[in-house]
Motif scaffolding. Sequence first.
Motif, PDB file in Angstrom:
ATOM      1  N   PRO A 183       0.826  -1.218   0.000  1.00  0.00           N
ATOM      2  CA  PRO A 183       0.000   0.000   0.000  1.00  0.00           C
ATOM      3  C   PRO A 183       0.853   1.258   0.000  1.00  0.00           C
ATOM      4  O   PRO A 183       1.955   1.272   0.563  1.00  0.00           O
ATOM      5  CB  PRO A 183      -0.828  -0.123   1.284  1.00  0.00           C
ATOM      6  N   GLN A 184       0.347   2.300  -0.647  1.00  0.00           N
ATOM      7  CA  GLN A 184       1.068   3.566  -0.753  1.00  0.00           C
ATOM      8  C   GLN A 184       0.332   4.660   0.023  1.00  0.00           C
ATOM      9  O   GLN A 184      -0.894   4.626   0.166  1.00  0.00           O
ATOM     10  CB  GLN A 184       1.170   3.981  -2.229  1.00  0.00           C
ATOM     11  N   TYR A 185       1.096   5.652   0.498  1.00  0.00           N
ATOM     12  CA  TYR A 185       0.523   6.758   1.260  1.00  0.00           C
ATOM     13  C   TYR A 185       1.210   8.068   0.864  1.00  0.00           C
ATOM     14  O   TYR A 185       2.374   8.072   0.466  1.00  0.00           O
ATOM     15  CB  TYR A 185       0.711   6.537   2.772  1.00  0.00           C
ATOM     16  N   THR A 186       0.481   9.162   0.981  1.00  0.00           N
ATOM     17  CA  THR A 186       1.071  10.482   0.751  1.00  0.00           C
ATOM     18  C   THR A 186       0.441  11.467   1.742  1.00  0.00           C
ATOM     19  O   THR A 186      -0.320  11.077   2.630  1.00  0.00           O
ATOM     20  CB  THR A 186       0.867  10.936  -0.712  1.00  0.00           C
ATOM     21  N   ARG A 187       0.737  12.753   1.623  1.00  0.00           N
ATOM     22  CA  ARG A 187       0.213  13.756   2.537  1.00  0.00           C
ATOM     23  C   ARG A 187      -1.305  13.887   2.422  1.00  0.00           C
ATOM     24  O   ARG A 187      -1.853  13.661   1.345  1.00  0.00           O
ATOM     25  CB  ARG A 187       0.876  15.112   2.246  1.00  0.00           C
ATOM     26  N   PRO A 188      -1.974  14.232   3.509  1.00  0.00           N
ATOM     27  CA  PRO A 188      -1.445  14.587   4.829  1.00  0.00           C
ATOM     28  C   PRO A 188      -1.078  13.352   5.656  1.00  0.00           C
ATOM     29  O   PRO A 188      -1.479  12.229   5.328  1.00  0.00           O
ATOM     30  CB  PRO A 188      -2.604  15.341   5.465  1.00  0.00           C
ATOM     31  N   GLU A 189      -0.367  13.595   6.740  1.00  0.00           N
ATOM     32  CA  GLU A 189       0.075  12.492   7.596  1.00  0.00           C
ATOM     33  C   GLU A 189      -1.107  11.793   8.261  1.00  0.00           C
ATOM     34  O   GLU A 189      -1.079  10.587   8.498  1.00  0.00           O
ATOM     35  CB  GLU A 189       1.047  13.027   8.646  1.00  0.00           C
ATOM     36  N   THR A 202       9.766   6.958   9.723  1.00  0.00           N
ATOM     37  CA  THR A 202      11.003   6.811  10.497  1.00  0.00           C
ATOM     38  C   THR A 202      12.246   7.235   9.717  1.00  0.00           C
ATOM     39  O   THR A 202      13.257   7.605  10.321  1.00  0.00           O
ATOM     40  CB  THR A 202      11.188   5.360  10.940  1.00  0.00           C
ATOM     41  N   GLY A 203      12.197   7.128   8.395  1.00  0.00           N
ATOM     42  CA  GLY A 203      13.397   7.395   7.606  1.00  0.00           C
ATOM     43  C   GLY A 203      14.366   6.228   7.598  1.00  0.00           C
ATOM     44  O   GLY A 203      15.419   6.279   6.960  1.00  0.00           O
ATOM     45  N   ASP A 204      14.013   5.131   8.298  1.00  0.00           N
ATOM     46  CA  ASP A 204      14.847   3.928   8.339  1.00  0.00           C
ATOM     47  C   ASP A 204      14.470   3.051   7.148  1.00  0.00           C
ATOM     48  O   ASP A 204      13.476   2.323   7.179  1.00  0.00           O
ATOM     49  CB  ASP A 204      14.614   3.180   9.654  1.00  0.00           C
ATOM     50  N   HIS A 205      15.260   3.107   6.091  1.00  0.00           N
ATOM     51  CA  HIS A 205      14.899   2.421   4.853  1.00  0.00           C
ATOM     52  C   HIS A 205      14.918   0.903   4.994  1.00  0.00           C
ATOM     53  O   HIS A 205      14.165   0.198   4.302  1.00  0.00           O
ATOM     54  CB  HIS A 205      15.831   2.865   3.724  1.00  0.00           C
ATOM     55  N   GLN A 206      15.744   0.392   5.880  1.00  0.00           N
ATOM     56  CA  GLN A 206      15.759  -1.049   6.096  1.00  0.00           C
ATOM     57  C   GLN A 206      14.436  -1.518   6.705  1.00  0.00           C
ATOM     58  O   GLN A 206      13.855  -2.513   6.274  1.00  0.00           O
ATOM     59  CB  GLN A 206      16.923  -1.441   6.999  1.00  0.00           C
ATOM     60  N   LYS A 207      13.959  -0.766   7.700  1.00  0.00           N
ATOM     61  CA  LYS A 207      12.675  -1.110   8.314  1.00  0.00           C
ATOM     62  C   LYS A 207      11.524  -0.892   7.334  1.00  0.00           C
ATOM     63  O   LYS A 207      10.569  -1.676   7.301  1.00  0.00           O
ATOM     64  CB  LYS A 207      12.455  -0.274   9.577  1.00  0.00           C
ATOM     65  N   ILE A 208      11.612   0.162   6.541  1.00  0.00           N
ATOM     66  CA  ILE A 208      10.555   0.448   5.562  1.00  0.00           C
ATOM     67  C   ILE A 208      10.493  -0.659   4.513  1.00  0.00           C
ATOM     68  O   ILE A 208       9.414  -1.137   4.158  1.00  0.00           O
ATOM     69  CB  ILE A 208      10.793   1.815   4.893  1.00  0.00           C
ATOM     70  N   ASP A 209      11.653  -1.100   4.021  1.00  0.00           N
ATOM     71  CA  ASP A 209      11.681  -2.177   3.026  1.00  0.00           C
ATOM     72  C   ASP A 209      11.127  -3.467   3.607  1.00  0.00           C
ATOM     73  O   ASP A 209      10.406  -4.211   2.932  1.00  0.00           O
ATOM     74  CB  ASP A 209      13.110  -2.403   2.530  1.00  0.00           C
ATOM     75  N   ALA A 210      11.460  -3.739   4.864  1.00  0.00           N
ATOM     76  CA  ALA A 210      10.943  -4.946   5.521  1.00  0.00           C
ATOM     77  C   ALA A 210       9.426  -4.866   5.660  1.00  0.00           C
ATOM     78  O   ALA A 210       8.712  -5.852   5.429  1.00  0.00           O
ATOM     79  CB  ALA A 210      11.599  -5.124   6.885  1.00  0.00           C
ATOM     80  N   TRP A 211       8.919  -3.690   6.047  1.00  0.00           N
ATOM     81  CA  TRP A 211       7.464  -3.501   6.181  1.00  0.00           C
ATOM     82  C   TRP A 211       6.775  -3.672   4.836  1.00  0.00           C
ATOM     83  O   TRP A 211       5.739  -4.342   4.732  1.00  0.00           O
ATOM     84  CB  TRP A 211       7.182  -2.117   6.758  1.00  0.00           C
ATOM     85  N   ARG A 212       7.335  -3.073   3.797  1.00  0.00           N
ATOM     86  CA  ARG A 212       6.729  -3.180   2.474  1.00  0.00           C
ATOM     87  C   ARG A 212       6.741  -4.618   1.973  1.00  0.00           C
ATOM     88  O   ARG A 212       5.777  -5.079   1.355  1.00  0.00           O
ATOM     89  CB  ARG A 212       7.472  -2.271   1.499  1.00  0.00           C
ATOM     90  N   GLY A 213       7.832  -5.326   2.230  1.00  0.00           N
ATOM     91  CA  GLY A 213       7.884  -6.727   1.825  1.00  0.00           C
ATOM     92  C   GLY A 213       6.823  -7.560   2.527  1.00  0.00           C
ATOM     93  O   GLY A 213       6.164  -8.398   1.909  1.00  0.00           O
ATOM     94  N   GLN A 214       6.659  -7.316   3.818  1.00  0.00           N
ATOM     95  CA  GLN A 214       5.633  -8.024   4.580  1.00  0.00           C
ATOM     96  C   GLN A 214       4.240  -7.707   4.046  1.00  0.00           C
ATOM     97  O   GLN A 214       3.390  -8.590   3.902  1.00  0.00           O
ATOM     98  CB  GLN A 214       5.741  -7.660   6.061  1.00  0.00           C
ATOM     99  N   GLN A 215       3.981  -6.423   3.757  1.00  0.00           N
ATOM    100  CA  GLN A 215       2.684  -6.028   3.219  1.00  0.00           C
ATOM    101  C   GLN A 215       2.423  -6.686   1.870  1.00  0.00           C
ATOM    102  O   GLN A 215       1.304  -7.128   1.583  1.00  0.00           O
ATOM    103  CB  GLN A 215       2.619  -4.502   3.083  1.00  0.00           C
ATOM    104  N   THR A 366       2.372 -14.965   7.478  1.00  0.00           N
ATOM    105  CA  THR A 366       2.769 -15.006   6.068  1.00  0.00           C
ATOM    106  C   THR A 366       4.271 -14.888   5.887  1.00  0.00           C
ATOM    107  O   THR A 366       4.832 -15.459   4.952  1.00  0.00           O
ATOM    108  CB  THR A 366       2.078 -13.876   5.291  1.00  0.00           C
ATOM    109  N   ARG A 367       4.901 -14.157   6.755  1.00  0.00           N
ATOM    110  CA  ARG A 367       6.357 -14.019   6.663  1.00  0.00           C
ATOM    111  C   ARG A 367       7.035 -15.369   6.866  1.00  0.00           C
ATOM    112  O   ARG A 367       7.938 -15.749   6.107  1.00  0.00           O
ATOM    113  CB  ARG A 367       6.848 -13.018   7.701  1.00  0.00           C
ATOM    114  N   ALA A 368       6.587 -16.119   7.866  1.00  0.00           N
ATOM    115  CA  ALA A 368       7.167 -17.436   8.127  1.00  0.00           C
ATOM    116  C   ALA A 368       6.821 -18.417   7.015  1.00  0.00           C
ATOM    117  O   ALA A 368       7.660 -19.231   6.605  1.00  0.00           O
ATOM    118  CB  ALA A 368       6.680 -17.965   9.476  1.00  0.00           C
ATOM    119  N   LEU A 369       5.588 -18.344   6.513  1.00  0.00           N
ATOM    120  CA  LEU A 369       5.186 -19.246   5.431  1.00  0.00           C
ATOM    121  C   LEU A 369       6.050 -19.043   4.194  1.00  0.00           C
ATOM    122  O   LEU A 369       6.516 -20.007   3.569  1.00  0.00           O
ATOM    123  CB  LEU A 369       3.708 -19.016   5.080  1.00  0.00           C
ATOM    124  N   ALA A 370       6.257 -17.786   3.827  1.00  0.00           N
ATOM    125  CA  ALA A 370       7.100 -17.507   2.676  1.00  0.00           C
ATOM    126  C   ALA A 370       8.521 -18.001   2.927  1.00  0.00           C
ATOM    127  O   ALA A 370       9.164 -18.582   2.047  1.00  0.00           O
ATOM    128  CB  ALA A 370       7.102 -16.012   2.376  1.00  0.00           C
TER     129      ALA A 370
END
Length: 408
Positions: A183-189, A202-215, A366-370
């Motif tokens: 899913p994608q999001y933009t302004r407003p917050e 957060t600006g933490d790209h590693q965490k963001i990539d992990a979240w996006r992969g899970q989604q 789903t993360r474990a299944l994959a």
Amino acid sequence: MRIDIVTLFPELCDSFLSASILGRARAKNLFEAHCHQIRDYTTNKQKQTDDYPYGGGCGMVLYAQPIADCLRAVQQQCADQGRRKPHVVFLTAAGQPYNEETAKRLAEYDALTLVCGHYEGIDQRVIDAFGDEEISIGDYVLTGGELASLVVADSVLRLQPGVLAEEKGYQDESYWDGLLEYPQYTRPEVWEGRPVPPVLLTGDHQKIDAWRGQQSRTRTRLRRPDLYEQWCDTHPLTPGSWKRNERAALVRTEDQLNAAARVYSESWQQSHQEVCTPEFLAEHTPEAMRQRLDADREAGWAFYLHSTARTPDAIVGVCHKTGEIGRLYVAPAAQNKGIGAKLLEFARKKLPEHPHPTLTVLNTNTRALAFYRRMGWRPTGVEAVYGSDKEAGSAVYCQELKLRYEAQ
């Protein structure tokens, strides 16, 4: 790339190819497009393009002759440009299902011609004579092939160099790598009381990539389980090599048992937070998990505690009697570092007498299944069912699946 559309409604197709992203790319000559009117190639005064079907039946069928002459003209135009003979696709309800892999394949052609059917279809003889393939964009019927041809044209042309601002524009999208897009999001917050997921701020790209992969995995499993299984099967996971500061030791001492219980408790609560009530999660303290480990050991299980730089961060258990692997948990702070894959492979090799060991996992994880499917494990059935009406502490209905190692 040159793309030609053979149609009864060239203005409709041409207007689409001249609008928005494709229109701007076309104006920059990033691709060449031509829309041909079938009626221009008829030989009768009435410009008739169809007739009743042989054998009877309702509706009308498009003549072979005007389509054939149009295709010959397109072939000649391509030859005059020094191009190869165009790849001809007929858009029909009886064609092969269309997907992103087909779009990638068609995007490799220098010249592509799309033929739009209408009414009850096209005389099969011209399809047999000129068609390289037939494509259907879905299991439904349209009044004509124009919309289908534009779907194919759009999905193919956007893959051409320069059409999109950057290659990542299509490589992160749904179907490109076999999964639906996150899913994608933009302004407003915050919009009408609905906030953007905190991780994206957060600006933490590693965490963001992990979240996006899970989604992406969650979306694909729930909405397109067929794609989800294909993705897991075509993206095998190979464990990395062990680092010098890593080790897995057989749990023997009190200190090791307590450390294993702490990892077990923390990781179990994290993996079950969406399926259990807060009260039930809180009951799974390190002390409670220590009791489980003690009971499992009495039943014949052996546990291994993984440590990185002497810090315990994962556990796994094996049962030589039954050939089971269980209690594979990685502490939240140590996840996404490949520890789970290395520890699972380590546990499997501890059971050489069982070539096809088994384990269980919740279908909601789903993360474990994959992860397991990519490591060569396949579902064989349902071990147990949980739900608020079946077990105290369960917040949602879920199944505990039994998996069996099948890779060689």
